[in-house]
Design a protein around this motif. Structure first.
Motif, PDB file in Angstrom:
ATOM      1  N   VAL A  17      -9.498  15.437  -8.731  1.00  0.00           N
ATOM      2  CA  VAL A  17      -8.653  14.257  -8.941  1.00  0.00           C
ATOM      3  C   VAL A  17      -7.196  14.701  -8.856  1.00  0.00           C
ATOM      4  N   LEU A  18      -6.489  14.173  -7.858  1.00  0.00           N
ATOM      5  CA  LEU A  18      -5.081  14.496  -7.639  1.00  0.00           C
ATOM      6  C   LEU A  18      -4.240  13.241  -7.783  1.00  0.00           C
ATOM      7  N   MET A  19      -2.962  13.427  -8.078  1.00  0.00           N
ATOM      8  CA  MET A  19      -2.079  12.269  -8.185  1.00  0.00           C
ATOM      9  C   MET A  19      -0.624  12.653  -8.045  1.00  0.00           C
ATOM     10  N   THR A  24       3.385   7.038 -11.176  1.00  0.00           N
ATOM     11  CA  THR A  24       1.931   7.116 -11.310  1.00  0.00           C
ATOM     12  C   THR A  24       1.569   7.606 -12.711  1.00  0.00           C
ATOM     13  N   LEU A  25       1.956   8.833 -13.043  1.00  0.00           N
ATOM     14  CA  LEU A  25       1.780   9.330 -14.416  1.00  0.00           C
ATOM     15  C   LEU A  25       2.937   8.885 -15.308  1.00  0.00           C
ATOM     16  N   VAL A 112     -12.473  14.327  -2.930  1.00  0.00           N
ATOM     17  CA  VAL A 112     -11.153  14.259  -3.560  1.00  0.00           C
ATOM     18  C   VAL A 112     -10.741  12.807  -3.770  1.00  0.00           C
ATOM     19  N   ALA A 113     -10.207  12.531  -4.961  1.00  0.00           N
ATOM     20  CA  ALA A 113      -9.584  11.238  -5.260  1.00  0.00           C
ATOM     21  C   ALA A 113      -8.085  11.472  -5.376  1.00  0.00           C
ATOM     22  N   TYR A 114      -7.300  10.493  -4.935  1.00  0.00           N
ATOM     23  CA  TYR A 114      -5.846  10.596  -5.040  1.00  0.00           C
ATOM     24  C   TYR A 114      -5.284   9.274  -5.538  1.00  0.00           C
ATOM     25  N   LEU A 115      -4.413   9.352  -6.553  1.00  0.00           N
ATOM     26  CA  LEU A 115      -3.753   8.185  -7.131  1.00  0.00           C
ATOM     27  C   LEU A 115      -2.267   8.263  -6.822  1.00  0.00           C
ATOM     28  N   GLY A 116      -1.728   7.213  -6.209  1.00  0.00           N
ATOM     29  CA  GLY A 116      -0.309   7.206  -5.866  1.00  0.00           C
ATOM     30  C   GLY A 116       0.307   5.831  -5.983  1.00  0.00           C
ATOM     31  N   ASP A 117       1.587   5.770  -5.620  1.00  0.00           N
ATOM     32  CA  ASP A 117       2.308   4.513  -5.767  1.00  0.00           C
ATOM     33  C   ASP A 117       3.278   4.196  -4.637  1.00  0.00           C
ATOM     34  N   ASP A 118       3.623   5.191  -3.797  1.00  0.00           N
ATOM     35  CA  ASP A 118       4.694   4.929  -2.843  1.00  0.00           C
ATOM     36  C   ASP A 118       4.422   5.617  -1.502  1.00  0.00           C
ATOM     37  N   SER A 131      -9.197   6.743  -2.466  1.00  0.00           N
ATOM     38  CA  SER A 131      -7.752   6.537  -2.634  1.00  0.00           C
ATOM     39  C   SER A 131      -7.527   5.403  -3.622  1.00  0.00           C
ATOM     40  N   ALA A 132      -6.541   5.591  -4.491  1.00  0.00           N
ATOM     41  CA  ALA A 132      -6.254   4.574  -5.510  1.00  0.00           C
ATOM     42  C   ALA A 132      -4.748   4.390  -5.639  1.00  0.00           C
ATOM     43  N   ALA A 133      -4.367   3.163  -5.914  1.00  0.00           N
ATOM     44  CA  ALA A 133      -2.962   2.818  -6.127  1.00  0.00           C
ATOM     45  C   ALA A 133      -2.800   2.214  -7.513  1.00  0.00           C
ATOM     46  N   VAL A 134      -1.681   2.530  -8.149  1.00  0.00           N
ATOM     47  CA  VAL A 134      -1.364   1.884  -9.422  1.00  0.00           C
ATOM     48  C   VAL A 134      -1.044   0.416  -9.147  1.00  0.00           C
TER      49      VAL A 134
END
Length: 181
Positions: A17-19, A24-25, A112-118, A131-134
């Motif tokens: 799990v990456l972000m 995001t955090l 792999v999962a990745y959480l981002g915003d931009d 892939s996930a977005a806030v």
């Protein structure tokens, strides 16, 4: 939490799990406090629920990491507290860090999962298995992902993603008893 079958299938495969960090955090705010010597002190605020989520991820055996464009002593401290394994700072282009993590973990992109915003997150988001977005991510990011959190960045979005993964793996209930302060 009702998880659509296609999303659950992707989430069950996740091992890493990456972000991103800012937005995001954290909520994306960059607070600078002027010091008497003319320097500025940067202040970051992290959500305790996100911290619990990352701790649960590590306890469940997931490997965790952050890839961010900024450098921050506060981030390094928080990641150490949460046993975040991979901390890549000052990454204007995040792909090299991502590929280094793939090499170090031996994980396939589908794991792999990745959480981002931009926008800087899109390159990685297009490659990962989940892939996930806030909730308050840019429109381009929200359109490009498998999952959009209900929580905005810095307010439990990372926790939400971890919970989705652990529920999909069928281990959420056992992880509740393993939660630590």
């Amino acid at each position: 939490m009702k998880i659509p079958a296609k999303l659950a299938k992707k989430a069950r495969q996740i091992l890493v799990v990456l972000m991103d960090v800012d937005g995001t955090l954290t909520d994306g705010s960059v607070t600078l406090a002027s010091q008497s010597d003319g320097s500025a002190l940067e202040i970051k605020t992290f959500d305790a629920h996100d911290g619990q989520g990352l701790t649960l991820a590590v306890t469940a055996g997931l490997r965790t990491g952050v890839i961010t464009g900024r450098g921050s002593a506060a981030l390094r401290r928080r990641c150490k507290e949460l046993d975040v394994e991979f901390v890549y700072e000052k990454q204007g282009h995040k792909v090299a860090a991502y590929e280094d993590i793939l090499r170090k973990t031996g994980a396939k992109e589908s794991e792999v999962a990745y959480l981002g915003d931009d926008l800087p997150d899109l390159t990685i988001m297009r490659r990962v298995g989940l892939s996930a977005a806030v909730a308050n991510a840019t429109a381009e990011v929200r359109r490009a992902v498998d999952y959009r959190t209900k929580a905005p960045g810095g307010k439990g979005a990372a926790r939400e993603l971890v919970e989705l993964i652990l529920r999909s793996k069928g281990i959420w209930e056992e992880m509740i008893d393993k939660a630590r302060a």
